[in-house]
Design a protein around this motif. Structure first.
Motif, PDB file in Angstrom:
ATOM      1  N   PHE A 100       0.817  -1.212   0.000  1.00 42.76           N
ATOM      2  CA  PHE A 100       0.000   0.000   0.000  1.00 42.76           C
ATOM      3  C   PHE A 100       0.855   1.267   0.000  1.00 42.76           C
ATOM      4  O   PHE A 100       0.556   2.227  -0.694  1.00 42.76           O
ATOM      5  N   ASP A 101       1.913   1.286   0.776  1.00 41.01           N
ATOM      6  CA  ASP A 101       2.800   2.442   0.796  1.00 41.01           C
ATOM      7  C   ASP A 101       4.178   2.039   1.306  1.00 41.01           C
ATOM      8  O   ASP A 101       4.428   0.867   1.592  1.00 41.01           O
ATOM      9  N   TYR A 102       5.044   3.034   1.428  1.00 39.03           N
ATOM     10  CA  TYR A 102       6.430   2.804   1.809  1.00 39.03           C
ATOM     11  C   TYR A 102       6.847   3.890   2.787  1.00 39.03           C
ATOM     12  O   TYR A 102       6.585   5.076   2.576  1.00 39.03           O
ATOM     13  N   GLU A 103       7.455   3.482   3.893  1.00 42.59           N
ATOM     14  CA  GLU A 103       7.981   4.426   4.875  1.00 42.59           C
ATOM     15  C   GLU A 103       9.456   4.118   5.075  1.00 42.59           C
ATOM     16  O   GLU A 103       9.865   2.953   5.005  1.00 42.59           O
ATOM     17  N   CYS A 104      10.272   5.151   5.306  1.00 43.62           N
ATOM     18  CA  CYS A 104      11.702   4.904   5.445  1.00 43.62           C
ATOM     19  C   CYS A 104      12.378   6.025   6.214  1.00 43.62           C
ATOM     20  O   CYS A 104      11.844   7.143   6.304  1.00 43.62           O
ATOM     21  N   HIS A 105      13.537   5.723   6.760  1.00 41.11           N
ATOM     22  CA  HIS A 105      14.316   6.749   7.449  1.00 41.11           C
ATOM     23  C   HIS A 105      15.808   6.558   7.193  1.00 41.11           C
ATOM     24  O   HIS A 105      16.279   5.452   6.913  1.00 41.11           O
ATOM     25  N   TYR A 106      16.519   7.677   7.250  1.00 40.57           N
ATOM     26  CA  TYR A 106      17.973   7.604   7.278  1.00 40.57           C
ATOM     27  C   TYR A 106      18.400   6.945   8.584  1.00 40.57           C
ATOM     28  O   TYR A 106      17.743   7.117   9.619  1.00 40.57           O
ATOM     29  N   ALA A 107      19.506   6.228   8.545  1.00 42.54           N
ATOM     30  CA  ALA A 107      20.075   5.642   9.763  1.00 42.54           C
ATOM     31  C   ALA A 107      21.584   5.878   9.759  1.00 42.54           C
ATOM     32  O   ALA A 107      22.253   5.573   8.763  1.00 42.54           O
ATOM     33  N   ARG A 108      22.080   6.427  10.849  1.00 38.28           N
ATOM     34  CA  ARG A 108      23.521   6.640  10.995  1.00 38.28           C
ATOM     35  C   ARG A 108      24.027   5.851  12.204  1.00 38.28           C
ATOM     36  O   ARG A 108      23.548   6.031  13.325  1.00 38.28           O
ATOM     37  N   TYR A 109      24.966   4.958  11.936  1.00 41.59           N
ATOM     38  CA  TYR A 109      25.639   4.209  12.993  1.00 41.59           C
ATOM     39  C   TYR A 109      27.049   4.772  13.119  1.00 41.59           C
ATOM     40  O   TYR A 109      27.801   4.803  12.139  1.00 41.59           O
ATOM     41  N   GLN A 110      27.399   5.221  14.309  1.00 40.02           N
ATOM     42  CA  GLN A 110      28.752   5.678  14.574  1.00 40.02           C
ATOM     43  C   GLN A 110      29.529   4.583  15.298  1.00 40.02           C
ATOM     44  O   GLN A 110      28.980   3.517  15.602  1.00 40.02           O
ATOM     45  N   GLN A 111      30.793   4.805  15.560  1.00 38.14           N
ATOM     46  CA  GLN A 111      31.633   3.769  16.157  1.00 38.14           C
ATOM     47  C   GLN A 111      30.981   3.163  17.405  1.00 38.14           C
ATOM     48  O   GLN A 111      30.585   3.874  18.314  1.00 38.14           O
ATOM     49  N   GLY A 112      30.842   1.845  17.402  1.00 42.93           N
ATOM     50  CA  GLY A 112      30.258   1.133  18.535  1.00 42.93           C
ATOM     51  C   GLY A 112      28.754   0.963  18.474  1.00 42.93           C
ATOM     52  O   GLY A 112      28.188   0.202  19.265  1.00 42.93           O
ATOM     53  N   ASP A 113      28.077   1.646  17.548  1.00 44.49           N
ATOM     54  CA  ASP A 113      26.616   1.530  17.451  1.00 44.49           C
ATOM     55  C   ASP A 113      26.229   0.183  16.839  1.00 44.49           C
ATOM     56  O   ASP A 113      26.942  -0.366  15.995  1.00 44.49           O
ATOM     57  N   PHE A 114      25.064  -0.320  17.235  1.00 42.54           N
ATOM     58  CA  PHE A 114      24.599  -1.636  16.796  1.00 42.54           C
ATOM     59  C   PHE A 114      23.081  -1.681  16.893  1.00 42.54           C
ATOM     60  O   PHE A 114      22.438  -0.780  17.422  1.00 42.54           O
ATOM     61  N   TYR A 115      22.502  -2.785  16.399  1.00 42.31           N
ATOM     62  CA  TYR A 115      21.074  -3.054  16.562  1.00 42.31           C
ATOM     63  C   TYR A 115      20.955  -4.564  16.758  1.00 42.31           C
ATOM     64  O   TYR A 115      21.263  -5.338  15.863  1.00 42.31           O
ATOM     65  N   GLN A 116      20.496  -4.976  17.940  1.00 45.20           N
ATOM     66  CA  GLN A 116      20.411  -6.395  18.248  1.00 45.20           C
ATOM     67  C   GLN A 116      19.425  -7.125  17.342  1.00 45.20           C
ATOM     68  O   GLN A 116      18.560  -6.523  16.708  1.00 45.20           O
ATOM     69  N   LYS A 117      19.549  -8.450  17.333  1.00 43.46           N
ATOM     70  CA  LYS A 117      18.707  -9.277  16.470  1.00 43.46           C
ATOM     71  C   LYS A 117      17.227  -9.080  16.776  1.00 43.46           C
ATOM     72  O   LYS A 117      16.807  -9.081  17.932  1.00 43.46           O
ATOM     73  N   HIS A 118      16.427  -8.932  15.701  1.00 44.34           N
ATOM     74  CA  HIS A 118      15.001  -8.659  15.865  1.00 44.34           C
ATOM     75  C   HIS A 118      14.270  -8.994  14.565  1.00 44.34           C
ATOM     76  O   HIS A 118      14.894  -9.209  13.527  1.00 44.34           O
ATOM     77  N   LEU A 119      12.953  -9.034  14.644  1.00 47.21           N
ATOM     78  CA  LEU A 119      12.081  -9.108  13.471  1.00 47.21           C
ATOM     79  C   LEU A 119      11.420  -7.750  13.275  1.00 47.21           C
ATOM     80  O   LEU A 119      11.085  -7.068  14.248  1.00 47.21           O
ATOM     81  N   ASP A 120      11.198  -7.377  12.007  1.00 45.80           N
ATOM     82  CA  ASP A 120      10.526  -6.112  11.729  1.00 45.80           C
ATOM     83  C   ASP A 120       9.013  -6.237  11.779  1.00 45.80           C
ATOM     84  O   ASP A 120       8.310  -5.229  11.792  1.00 45.80           O
ATOM     85  N   ALA A 121       8.508  -7.465  11.786  1.00 45.42           N
ATOM     86  CA  ALA A 121       7.066  -7.684  11.837  1.00 45.42           C
ATOM     87  C   ALA A 121       6.814  -9.044  12.469  1.00 45.42           C
ATOM     88  O   ALA A 121       7.627  -9.959  12.363  1.00 45.42           O
ATOM     89  N   PHE A 122       5.666  -9.174  13.129  1.00 38.86           N
ATOM     90  CA  PHE A 122       5.258 -10.443  13.719  1.00 38.86           C
ATOM     91  C   PHE A 122       3.948 -10.886  13.075  1.00 38.86           C
ATOM     92  O   PHE A 122       3.070 -10.066  12.802  1.00 38.86           O
ATOM     93  N   ARG A 123       3.823 -12.149  12.839  1.00 36.74           N
ATOM     94  CA  ARG A 123       2.665 -12.661  12.103  1.00 36.74           C
ATOM     95  C   ARG A 123       1.366 -12.235  12.777  1.00 36.74           C
ATOM     96  O   ARG A 123       1.158 -12.465  13.955  1.00 36.74           O
ATOM     97  N   GLY A 124       0.506 -11.589  11.964  1.00 38.95           N
ATOM     98  CA  GLY A 124      -0.791 -11.165  12.449  1.00 38.95           C
ATOM     99  C   GLY A 124      -0.786  -9.908  13.296  1.00 38.95           C
ATOM    100  O   GLY A 124      -1.838  -9.468  13.746  1.00 38.95           O
TER     101      GLY A 124
END
Length: 205
Positions: A100-124
């Motif tokens: 239906f549509d698209y949403e997005c953002h810039y992302a800046r990771y600097q030294q030491g930055d991270f994002y732990q394991k995850h799902l972007d969506a859950f069923r239902g």
């Protein structure tokens, strides 16, 4: 203005049909990469949070990147959003996904930055269908996006490379961003279905 070539579309469609994810190393043109990087430098990036709407909160134990949403306010953003609209139409025509549509953002990771394991969506529980990550620079090391399969086994490790696009099913593949050792710039986005109630359009984050 960039456009998706027939060869690029066929490569996308074939890989996605077979695996549910695809990596294209030269998706963006050098000119659009440069324009988006310039545009990103003009944005006021803020510490990113986790969760949506009323559940949204900041947790630096989970993620430490900074973000700014694209709203089409610059020519670079407009060109990128039009490119993703082409992709949306192509996937709807080929796979009947009802995007239906698209949403997005810039992302800046600097030294030491991270994002732990995850799902972007859950069923239902989410209307996010496809996730995209588009790299805007090529760090010397670190900041890899790691994909896992549905059994939580390592599937692919994708180092940042300017202009590359990763696309995958949002509720199918857990993923993480490993700690950056130098600045890592990207655009994270989601193609969504419309979960409407009483004729009202479901808003983005």
């Amino acid at each position: 203005m960039s456009s998706i070539t027939v060869a690029t579309w066929e490569q996308l469609a074939s890989a996605f049909y077979q695996h549910g994810w695809v990596w294209l190393p030269h998706f963006l043109s050098p000119a659009l990469i440069a324009a988006l990087c310039d545009d990103l430098q003009q944005q006021q990036l803020r510490s990113a949070g986790v969760g949506r709407q009323q559940d949204h909160l900041q947790n630096q134990q989970i993620r430490r990147d900074q973000t700014a949403w694209l709203d089409g306010s610059s020519s670079a953003q407009q060109d990128y959003l039009q490119l993703m609209q082409q992709l949306q139409q192509a996937f709807n025509q080929r796979f009947f996904l009802g995007l239906f549509d698209y949403e997005c953002h810039y992302a800046r990771y600097q030294q030491g930055d991270f994002y732990q394991k995850h799902l972007d969506a859950f069923r239902g529980r989410s209307n996010r269908v496809l996730t995209t990550v588009t790299y805007l620079n090529t760090p010397e090391s670190g900041g890899e996006l790691v994909l896992y399969d549905e059994q939580d086994q390592l599937l692919q490790r994708l180092p940042p490379a300017a202009g590359g696009l990763i696309l995958f099913e949002s509720e199918r593949f857990p993923h993480e961003v490993l700690p950056a050792t130098s600045e890592r710039l990207s655009i994270a986005g989601w193609f969504r279905r419309n979960n409407s109630l009483q004729g009202m359009v479901d808003p983005g984050t």
